[in-house]
Scaffold this active site. Structure first.
Site, short mmCIF file in Angstrom:
data_model
loop_
_atom_site.label_atom_id
_atom_site.label_comp_id
_atom_site.label_asym_id
_atom_site.label_seq_id
_atom_site.Cartn_x
_atom_site.Cartn_y
_atom_site.Cartn_z
N SER A 65 0.81 -1.21 0.00
CA SER A 65 0.00 0.00 0.00
C SER A 65 0.85 1.28 0.00
CB SER A 65 -0.93 -0.08 1.20
OG SER A 65 -1.81 0.99 1.23
N ASN A 373 -8.53 9.01 6.38
CA ASN A 373 -7.39 8.88 5.47
C ASN A 373 -7.79 8.59 4.02
OD1 ASN A 373 -7.95 6.09 5.28
ND2 ASN A 373 -6.52 5.56 6.89
N ARG A 499 -4.03 5.58 20.78
CA ARG A 499 -4.21 4.15 20.49
C ARG A 499 -2.90 3.57 19.98
NH1 ARG A 499 -4.46 3.98 14.97
NH2 ARG A 499 -4.91 1.76 14.94
N PRO A 500 -2.67 2.28 20.28
CA PRO A 500 -1.48 1.65 19.72
C PRO A 500 -1.70 1.43 18.23
CG PRO A 500 -2.76 0.04 20.97
CD PRO A 500 -3.49 1.35 21.10
N SER A 501 -0.71 1.77 17.41
CA SER A 501 -0.84 1.55 15.96
C SER A 501 -0.94 0.06 15.67
CB SER A 501 0.38 2.14 15.25
OG SER A 501 0.56 1.52 14.00
N THR A 503 -0.01 -0.97 12.63
CA THR A 503 0.91 -1.19 11.51
C THR A 503 2.34 -0.74 11.79
OG1 THR A 503 0.50 0.97 10.53
CG2 THR A 503 -0.98 -0.79 9.85
C1 16G Z 1 -4.26 -0.17 7.68
C2 16G Z 1 -5.74 -0.20 7.39
C3 16G Z 1 -6.31 1.21 7.42
C4 16G Z 1 -6.00 1.88 8.72
C5 16G Z 1 -4.53 1.82 9.01
C6 16G Z 1 -4.27 2.30 10.43
C7 16G Z 1 -6.97 -1.65 5.90
C8 16G Z 1 -7.13 -2.14 4.49
N1 16G Z 1 -6.00 -0.77 6.08
O1 16G Z 1 -3.57 0.49 6.67
O2 16G Z 1 -7.68 1.10 7.25
O3 16G Z 1 -6.42 3.21 8.71
O4 16G Z 1 -4.07 0.49 8.91
O5 16G Z 1 -2.92 2.21 10.71
O6 16G Z 1 -7.66 -2.07 6.81
P1 16G Z 1 -2.41 2.35 12.19
O7 16G Z 1 -3.03 1.25 13.01
O8 16G Z 1 -0.93 2.24 12.08
O9 16G Z 1 -2.83 3.70 12.68
MG MG Z 2 -3.78 1.15 0.42
#
Ligand code: 16G
Ligand code: MG
Length: 545
Positions: A65, A373, A499-501, A503
Site C-alpha cells: 500500500s 485517510n 491508540r497503539p498503531s 501497523t
Molecule cells: C491499515 C488499514 C487502514 C487503517 C490503518 C491504520 C486496511 C485495508 N487498512 O492500513 O484502514 O487506517 O491500517 O494504521 O484495513 P495504524 O493502526 O498504524 O494507525
Molecule cells: Mg492502500
C-alpha cells in the site's frame, strides 16, 4: 497425502529465517520485502485451505500500500470480496511463524480444526502492485497454491480493489460483473457516463481532474480506464511511475499527513486534484486557493458529499431506506457534528481498520463508510438494491422519482462495494460534482474542519495501552485517560485520544481544538502523558512550536 509431501519439498525453496516473528496485522502482513518470501508461500497455502473450506475463490494481493518501495506485504480476500475473516487471521500468524520443520504439523492442525475436506478443489486469484519485489513474491504465493494442489489465476498488475472486485464477480457467477479488467472498466465507465448525462453543461475546465498516482499501480490503471471514459472526464496524471519513486513525497497518505501538495504536480488556484495511495484503495482531494493556501478534502468530506447526494436521491425517489455513515475516532469533529445535526443521518464510530467499518456499514440499508485517510465505499443491502431496481423498472411513477431511481441505480453500479476503491470513488465524486454543478471550493465549504494534529510516541511495549469505546478511551495504563480528560478540559472544542498503531511500533496521538496552536499544544501535552505513563522510550516529546 501427496499434497503434503509436495508442501514439504516446495517449502524448502521458501525457507523461513529461524526466529523471525511476524503478525497478521490490520491489513495482512507488511514489512521489509526481503523478509517476506516464506510468508508469501505460506499465504498461498492458507488461501488454498480457505478456498477448500469456503468452496469458493479466494484472493491474494501482494502489496504494501502506502509504505515505502522497500517494503511489501500481502492481503487475503474472502469470497464476497471482503477482507479475510478475523477468525482466520490467527491461522495466518501461526503459519507465518511456525519454524520450517513444524510447518506440516501446523497446516494439518488447521485442516483438522476447520474440518477441511482436502479433496475439494481450490481456486485462488493472485494480484500484485508495481514494487520491484512484487514479481518474485507473487511467484512465491503461486508456488504455495500449487504445492497444495490449488488452481490459481494470476491477474498480474492490478490495484487491490480490482482484485477484490474480481473475487466477488467470480463467486457471484458474474452477477456482480465480469471478472476481467475489461469488465471492471466497462461497468464503471458506463455507469459514469449515465450519471454524467444528468450533469448541467460543463466546461472543459470543469471536466478536468488532476490525479497523483503515487508512482504506483493506480497511475497505470487510471490510464487504462481513461480510454473508456470518452470525453466525460479529462484526466491529467502526475506521478505516473515513469520517473519518481513509489509513495515518495506523493500519494494520498503523504498529502493527508503532511497537508501539502505532492511533488511533481502543477496546479493553478481552484484546480481540482486527487491523490491515490500505492495500491489505489484510498483517495483524497485537494486544491489551492488564490492565496496559495492548501485545502484538503479527506475521507470525511468525501463521506459527507456522497451521503448527502444519496439522501437527496432517496427523498426524491420517495424511498424509505435507512442510511448511515460509519467513521472512526479520527473523523474530524466538525464532520460528525454536521452529519448528525445538520444532515440528520445516523453516524456510527468503529475501531480503525477497514474491516470494522465494513461490518458496521453492513447493518444498514445504505452504509457509507470512510476513514479520514480516504479509504471507504458505500454498501447497499440486498433489500435496498431490490427496492431501487424495482422503482427504476416502475412505469407508473412521475419523472422526478424516475430520474432519482435511475441515478441511484447507476450509483450502485459505479461503486465497488467490496472495498474502498480510489478509481471508483473518484468516478462517483466526479459524477456528483458534475450533477450538482459544484466546484471543489463549494464542496469544501459544506463544513470547516477543526484544526487537528497527529503525533507518534515511542514506548517500550505499545500493548500496555488498551482502549474501549471504538478506541476513544484508554482503559490502561491506569491514570492515562484521566490525564487526557484533564488536558482536554483546558481547550475549546477539544478532543483527544490515543491508540497503539496496528501497523507501526508506536502509539498514535490525535488531538483537535479550536485553533491549530491549541490542537498542537494539546497533542503535545497528551504525548507527554503517554510518554510518562505508558513507558516512553528515547527523548521526551518536544513541543511543536
Ligand atoms: C491499515 C488499514 C487502514 C487503517 C490503518 C491504520 C486496511 C485495508 N487498512 O492500513 O484502514 O487506517 O491500517 O494504521 O484495513 P495504524 O493502526 O498504524 O494507525
Ligand atoms: Mg492502500
Amino acid at each position: 497425502m501427496a499434497h503434503f509431501k509436495e508442501v514439504t519439498q516446495q517449502s524448502g525453496l521458501h525457507p523461513k529465517p529461524a526466529g523471525l516473528v511476524l503478525q497478521y496485522g490490520t491489513a495482512g502482513f507488511r514489512t521489509n520485502a526481503n523478509q517476506l518470501d516464506h510468508i508469501m508461500f505460506r499465504m498461498g497455502l492458507l488461501a488454498t485451505l480457505r478456498s477448500k473450506k469456503t468452496k469458493a475463490t479466494i484472493g491474494v494481493m501482494v502489496t504494501a500500500s502506502h509504505n515505502p518501495e522497500e517494503d511489501n506485504g500481502v492481503k487475503l480476500i474472502d469470497p464476497m470480496g471482503e477482507m479475510l475473516t478475523s477468525s482466520w487471521e490467527g491461522y495466518g500468524t501461526q503459519l507465518a511463524n511456525t519454524e520450517q520443520e513444524e510447518l506440516l504439523t501446523t497446516l494439518k492442525d488447521i485442516v483438522e480444526k476447520e474440518a477441511i475436506d482436502m479433496s475439494h478443489e481450490a481456486n485462488v486469484f493472485v494480484g500484485k502492485d508495481t514494487r520491484s519485489s512484487s514479481a518474485s513474491l507473487s511467484q512465491a504465493v503461486l508456488d504455495g497454491i500449487k504445492a497444495l494442489g490449488g488452481h490459481s489465476k494470476d491477474y498480474g498488475l492490478v490495484t487491490t480493489p480490482q482484485l477484490h472486485y474480481m473475487v466477488c464477480c467470480q463467486n457471484t457467477q458474474g452477477k456482480y460483473g465480469e471478472a476481467t479488467l475489461e469488465g471492471y472498466y466497462s461497468k464503471l465507465s458506463q455507469a459514469f457516463s449515465q450519471l454524467a448525462k444528468n450533469a448541467s453543461n460543463r466546461t472543459d475546465d470543469q471536466k478536468h481532474l488532476r490525479v497523483d498516482g503515487a508512482n504506483g499501480i493506480g497511475a497505470i490503471k487510471v490510464r487504462e480506464l481513461e480510454s473508456h471514459l470518452k470525453k466525460d472526464l479529462q484526466l491529467s496524471i502526475f506521478n505516473d511511475g515513469s520517473r519518481g519513486k513509489l509513495n515518495h513525497q506523493c500519494g494520498a497518505d503523504f498529502v493527508k499527513v503532511q497537508q501539502k501538495l505532492p511533488i511533481g504536480i502543477k496546479i493553478n488556484p481552484g484546480d481540482r486534484c486527487c491523490s491515490f495511495d500505492g495500491d489505489a484503495d484510498r483517495i483524497v482531494y485537494y486544491y489551492t486557493d488564490s492565496k496559495g493556501h492548501f485545502h484538503l478534502l479527506d475521507g470525511d468530506k468525501i463521506a459527507t458529499l456522497i451521503s448527502s447526494f444519496l439522501k437527496e436521491l432517496l427523498n426524491e425517489a420517495g424511498l424509505d431506506l435507512k442510511i448511515a455513515v460509519v467513521q472512526t475516532a479520527y473523523a474530524n469533529g466538525s464532520s460528525t457534528y454536521y452529519l448528525e445535526n445538520t444532515m440528520k443521518v445516523i453516524v456510527r464510530c468503529t475501531k480503525t481498520g477497514v474491516k470494522h467499518l465494513h461490518h458496521a456499514a453492513q447493518e444498514f440499508d445504505i452504509g457509507v463508510y470512510f476513514e479520514a485517510n480516504g479509504h471507504g465505499t458505500v454498501l447497499f443491502s440486498r433489500g435496498a438494491e431490490g427496492k431501487i431496481q424495482q422503482l427504476a423498472a416502475d412505469t407508473n411513477i412521475n419523472d422526478e422519482r424516475k430520474k432519482a431511481a435511475f441515478l441511484l441505480q447507476n450509483t450502485i453500479n459505479i461503486i465497488n462495494q467490496t472495498v474502498g476503491d480510489a478509481i471508483s470513488d473518484m468516478l462517483l465524486i466526479e459524477a456528483i460534482l458534475a450533477i450538482k454543478g459544484m466546484t471543489v471550493q463549494q464542496w469544501d465549504t459544506i463544513y470547516s474542519d477543526l484544526p487537528n494534529r497527529q503525533l507518534k510516541v515511542k514506548v517500550s511495549d505499545r500493548r500496555v495501552i488498551e482502549t474501549t469505546d471504538a478506541e476513544r478511551r484508554a482503559v490502561t495504563p491506569a491514570g492515562l485517560q484521566d490525564a487526557i480528560d484533564d488536558l482536554v478540559k483546558k481547550y475549546k472544542q477539544a478532543r483527544s485520544f490515543v491508540r497503539p498503531s496496528g501497523t507501526e511500533d508506536v502509539v498514535r496521538v490525535y488531538a483537535e481544538a479550536d485553533t491549530q496552536e491549541n490542537a498542537d499544544a494539546l497533542a503535545h501535552e497528551v504525548s507527554l502523558a503517554v510518554y510518562g505513563l505508558a513507558g516512553g522510550v528515547g527523548d521526551e516529546p518536544k513541543p511543536l512550536h
